[in-house]
Design an enzyme around this catalytic site. Sequence first.
Site, PDB file in Angstrom:
ATOM      1  N   GLY A 296       2.230   6.875  -3.062  1.00 21.80           N
ATOM      2  CA  GLY A 296       1.496   5.628  -3.247  1.00 21.80           C
ATOM      3  C   GLY A 296       1.319   5.262  -4.715  1.00 21.80           C
ATOM      4  O   GLY A 296       1.856   5.927  -5.607  1.00 21.80           O
ATOM      5  N   GLN A 297       0.553   4.197  -4.942  1.00 14.32           N
ATOM      6  CA  GLN A 297       0.379   3.680  -6.306  1.00 14.32           C
ATOM      7  C   GLN A 297      -0.174   4.744  -7.256  1.00 14.32           C
ATOM      8  O   GLN A 297       0.309   4.911  -8.373  1.00 14.32           O
ATOM      9  CB  GLN A 297      -0.561   2.460  -6.291  1.00 14.32           C
ATOM     10  CG  GLN A 297      -0.560   1.718  -7.617  1.00 14.32           C
ATOM     11  CD  GLN A 297      -1.772   0.808  -7.797  1.00 14.32           C
ATOM     12  OE1 GLN A 297      -2.579   0.621  -6.885  1.00 14.32           O
ATOM     13  NE2 GLN A 297      -1.899   0.245  -8.975  1.00 14.32           N
TER      14      GLN A 297
ATOM     15  N   TYR B 135     -13.111  -0.989   4.842  1.00 12.00           N
ATOM     16  CA  TYR B 135     -12.677  -0.058   3.784  1.00 12.00           C
ATOM     17  C   TYR B 135     -13.905   0.509   3.066  1.00 12.00           C
ATOM     18  O   TYR B 135     -14.035   1.727   2.896  1.00 12.00           O
ATOM     19  CB  TYR B 135     -11.780  -0.829   2.817  1.00 12.00           C
ATOM     20  CG  TYR B 135     -11.299  -0.065   1.613  1.00 12.00           C
ATOM     21  CD1 TYR B 135     -10.383   0.979   1.738  1.00 12.00           C
ATOM     22  CD2 TYR B 135     -11.719  -0.425   0.336  1.00 12.00           C
ATOM     23  CE1 TYR B 135      -9.913   1.648   0.623  1.00 12.00           C
ATOM     24  CE2 TYR B 135     -11.248   0.239  -0.787  1.00 12.00           C
ATOM     25  CZ  TYR B 135     -10.350   1.274  -0.640  1.00 12.00           C
ATOM     26  OH  TYR B 135      -9.882   1.929  -1.749  1.00 12.00           O
TER      27      TYR B 135
ATOM     28  N   ARG C  98       5.756   8.625   4.060  1.00 11.82           N
ATOM     29  CA  ARG C  98       6.966   7.892   3.670  1.00 11.82           C
ATOM     30  C   ARG C  98       8.034   8.844   3.147  1.00 11.82           C
ATOM     31  O   ARG C  98       7.763  10.003   2.841  1.00 11.82           O
ATOM     32  CB  ARG C  98       6.653   6.972   2.471  1.00 11.82           C
ATOM     33  CG  ARG C  98       5.658   5.923   2.702  1.00 11.82           C
ATOM     34  CD  ARG C  98       5.749   4.952   1.536  1.00 11.82           C
ATOM     35  NE  ARG C  98       4.442   4.484   1.119  1.00 11.82           N
ATOM     36  CZ  ARG C  98       4.253   3.670   0.083  1.00 11.82           C
ATOM     37  NH1 ARG C  98       5.257   3.277  -0.652  1.00 11.82           N
ATOM     38  NH2 ARG C  98       3.042   3.264  -0.217  1.00 11.82           N
TER      39      ARG C  98
ATOM     40  N   ASP D  20       2.012  14.067   8.016  1.00 11.56           N
ATOM     41  CA  ASP D  20       1.020  13.114   8.514  1.00 11.56           C
ATOM     42  C   ASP D  20      -0.320  13.832   8.452  1.00 11.56           C
ATOM     43  O   ASP D  20      -0.568  14.769   9.212  1.00 11.56           O
ATOM     44  CB  ASP D  20       1.360  12.715   9.956  1.00 11.56           C
ATOM     45  CG  ASP D  20       0.358  11.706  10.506  1.00 11.56           C
ATOM     46  OD1 ASP D  20      -0.647  11.418   9.804  1.00 11.56           O
ATOM     47  OD2 ASP D  20       0.565  11.215  11.625  1.00 11.56           O
TER      48      ASP D  20
ATOM     49  N   ASP E 236       3.761  13.047   1.914  1.00 10.96           N
ATOM     50  CA  ASP E 236       3.476  11.668   2.329  1.00 10.96           C
ATOM     51  C   ASP E 236       4.129  11.436   3.683  1.00 10.96           C
ATOM     52  O   ASP E 236       5.001  12.201   4.085  1.00 10.96           O
ATOM     53  CB  ASP E 236       4.043  10.677   1.282  1.00 10.96           C
ATOM     54  CG  ASP E 236       3.332   9.324   1.326  1.00 10.96           C
ATOM     55  OD1 ASP E 236       3.452   8.623   2.342  1.00 10.96           O
ATOM     56  OD2 ASP E 236       2.661   8.963   0.344  1.00 10.96           O
TER      57      ASP E 236
ATOM     58  N   LYS F   6     -15.326   4.300   2.968  1.00 11.40           N
ATOM     59  CA  LYS F   6     -15.487   5.028   1.698  1.00 11.40           C
ATOM     60  C   LYS F   6     -16.920   5.539   1.562  1.00 11.40           C
ATOM     61  O   LYS F   6     -17.160   6.656   1.100  1.00 11.40           O
ATOM     62  CB  LYS F   6     -15.129   4.139   0.509  1.00 11.40           C
ATOM     63  CG  LYS F   6     -13.644   3.869   0.355  1.00 11.40           C
ATOM     64  CD  LYS F   6     -12.866   5.135   0.056  1.00 11.40           C
ATOM     65  CE  LYS F   6     -11.388   4.861  -0.185  1.00 11.40           C
ATOM     66  NZ  LYS F   6     -10.589   6.083  -0.298  1.00 11.40           N
TER      67      LYS F   6
HETATM   68  P1  NAD Z   1      -1.383   3.490  -1.550  1.00 11.42           P
HETATM   69  O1  NAD Z   1      -1.539   2.718  -0.303  1.00 11.42           O
HETATM   70  O2  NAD Z   1      -0.509   2.961  -2.636  1.00 11.42           O
HETATM   71  O3  NAD Z   1      -0.885   4.964  -1.217  1.00 11.42           O
HETATM   72  C1  NAD Z   1      -1.356   5.693  -0.122  1.00 11.42           C
HETATM   73  C2  NAD Z   1      -0.230   6.625   0.344  1.00 11.42           C
HETATM   74  O4  NAD Z   1      -0.717   7.348   1.468  1.00 11.42           O
HETATM   75  C3  NAD Z   1       1.029   5.866   0.799  1.00 11.42           C
HETATM   76  O5  NAD Z   1       2.168   6.366   0.130  1.00 11.42           O
HETATM   77  C4  NAD Z   1       1.096   6.130   2.300  1.00 11.42           C
HETATM   78  O6  NAD Z   1       2.415   6.260   2.788  1.00 11.42           O
HETATM   79  C5  NAD Z   1       0.336   7.455   2.403  1.00 11.42           C
HETATM   80  N1  NAD Z   1      -0.225   7.660   3.742  1.00 11.42           N
HETATM   81  C6  NAD Z   1      -0.816   6.742   4.548  1.00 11.42           C
HETATM   82  N2  NAD Z   1      -1.162   7.297   5.715  1.00 11.42           N
HETATM   83  C7  NAD Z   1      -0.777   8.599   5.647  1.00 11.42           C
HETATM   84  C8  NAD Z   1      -0.850   9.693   6.557  1.00 11.42           C
HETATM   85  N3  NAD Z   1      -1.383   9.545   7.775  1.00 11.42           N
HETATM   86  N4  NAD Z   1      -0.375  10.893   6.161  1.00 11.42           N
HETATM   87  C9  NAD Z   1       0.174  11.054   4.926  1.00 11.42           C
HETATM   88  N5  NAD Z   1       0.291  10.048   4.025  1.00 11.42           N
HETATM   89  C10 NAD Z   1      -0.175   8.829   4.386  1.00 11.42           C
HETATM   90  O7  NAD Z   1      -2.857   3.777  -2.111  1.00 11.42           O
HETATM   91  P2  NAD Z   1      -3.306   4.069  -3.619  1.00 11.42           P
HETATM   92  O8  NAD Z   1      -3.562   2.774  -4.277  1.00 11.42           O
HETATM   93  O9  NAD Z   1      -2.393   5.059  -4.247  1.00 11.42           O
HETATM   94  O10 NAD Z   1      -4.735   4.719  -3.341  1.00 11.42           O
HETATM   95  C11 NAD Z   1      -4.943   6.113  -3.262  1.00 11.42           C
HETATM   96  C12 NAD Z   1      -6.424   6.356  -3.010  1.00 11.42           C
HETATM   97  O11 NAD Z   1      -7.200   5.757  -4.054  1.00 11.42           O
HETATM   98  C13 NAD Z   1      -6.949   5.758  -1.705  1.00 11.42           C
HETATM   99  O12 NAD Z   1      -7.943   6.597  -1.174  1.00 11.42           O
HETATM  100  C14 NAD Z   1      -7.583   4.471  -2.161  1.00 11.42           C
HETATM  101  O13 NAD Z   1      -8.585   4.057  -1.281  1.00 11.42           O
HETATM  102  C15 NAD Z   1      -8.140   4.860  -3.506  1.00 11.42           C
HETATM  103  N6  NAD Z   1      -8.367   3.704  -4.389  1.00 11.42           N
HETATM  104  C16 NAD Z   1      -7.319   2.985  -4.873  1.00 11.42           C
HETATM  105  C17 NAD Z   1      -7.559   1.903  -5.706  1.00 11.42           C
HETATM  106  C18 NAD Z   1      -6.423   1.078  -6.285  1.00 11.42           C
HETATM  107  O14 NAD Z   1      -6.681   0.084  -6.965  1.00 11.42           O
HETATM  108  N7  NAD Z   1      -5.172   1.458  -6.062  1.00 11.42           N
HETATM  109  C19 NAD Z   1      -8.874   1.542  -6.040  1.00 11.42           C
HETATM  110  C20 NAD Z   1      -9.923   2.269  -5.497  1.00 11.42           C
HETATM  111  C21 NAD Z   1      -9.654   3.372  -4.695  1.00 11.42           C
END
Ligand code: NAD
Length: 312
Positions: free
Chosen positions: A13-14, A144, A38, A54, A36, A148
């Site tokens: 993910g990001q 969400y 993916r 998963d 992941d 959290k």
């Molecule tokens: P994202 O959606 O880019 O990445 C999440 C990853 O989790 C994805 O690659 C997805 O394939 C994987 N995933 C989903 N379900 C899954 C499962 N069942 N088993 C295994 N992998 C699975 O999210 P992100 O932006 O990287 O965020 C990561 C964390 O940070 C999250 O908890 C998010 O709530 C938190 N967060 C992010 C932001 C932001 O701006 N990006 C801000 C606040 C909090």
Amino acid sequence: MKKDKILVIGACGQIGVELTLTLRKIYGDTNVVASDLREEHELLKGSGPYVSLDVMNKEMLHVLVIRHNITQIYLLAAILSATGEKNPLLAWHINMQSLLNVLDIAKEEGLDKVYWPSSIAVFGPNSPKETTPQHTVIEPTTIYGISKFAGERWCEYYNHRYGVDVRSLRYPGLISYKSAPGGGTTDYAIEIFHEAQEEKKYTCFLSEDTYLPMMYMPDAIRATIELMEAEQPKISVRSSYNLGAMSFSPKEIAAEIKKHIPDFTISYQSDYRQQIADGWPKSINDELARKDWGWKPDYDLPKMVTDMLKNL
Ligand code: NAD
């Protein structure tokens, strides 16, 4: 080189991609297992072990933890704010059960540490909007945010009741160029750069004066690692720390981009994400993170915009 063996869940993910690559530099490539749902992200390929996982499958996770002698888990898998509103029950199920699976295995296997991010989305319309304090009214209105907030309570519970060393940050909106955002309300602050470079124009899904707390990814990665490396007695917050860096509106980031791309123009067309953003803080008070483990951001708006445009 440290002896820890780390599992990153949601590594594609990001945040996961950049965090995994940074952890591999610190702990050694083979000591950081990326996982992941993916396929392995291009940027991770060849940099260390990758497994398909998963996180909802607790047995599979448990086997993985034992097989790889995992001592720390970073749980990043989640359904984000905008996507969550489209399927609230699914978001609740995934966000809660993934955390409970990890916390419970951490307890059973006596893992050293767990990291799980929360978000500024825990705050709601009744929370103070400006420099929102650590401890204040918390009445989230998105699924969400609700998940959290519940997750924060579970983290504190597992720490107080079972001694699990779980640590957490309430990230603001995160801005990055390496991996794509995953369906959050602050994604506009990334899209705008791509559109500015490619099209010289951008239609924003939030109104021009929507201020939100934001952070550049290098700061978020550093904060995460600094929190995880802080000595235990320094951690006074076991739910999740407020974390801040900058706060700006679409109008302000557009003006900053215009300094680099003079013919860039922005227009506004709010959608359902406006309502989500309107319930969130405009800026964050992170004095506890600063006091407890020395948090200090590096990037403000001009520095972040310059770096984004240089690297995209
Ligand atoms: P994202 O959606 O880019 O990445 C999440 C990853 O989790 C994805 O690659 C997805 O394939 C994987 N995933 C989903 N379900 C899954 C499962 N069942 N088993 C295994 N992998 C699975 O999210 P992100 O932006 O990287 O965020 C990561 C964390 O940070 C999250 O908890 C998010 O709530 C938190 N967060 C992010 C932001 C932001 O701006 N990006 C801000 C606040 C909090």
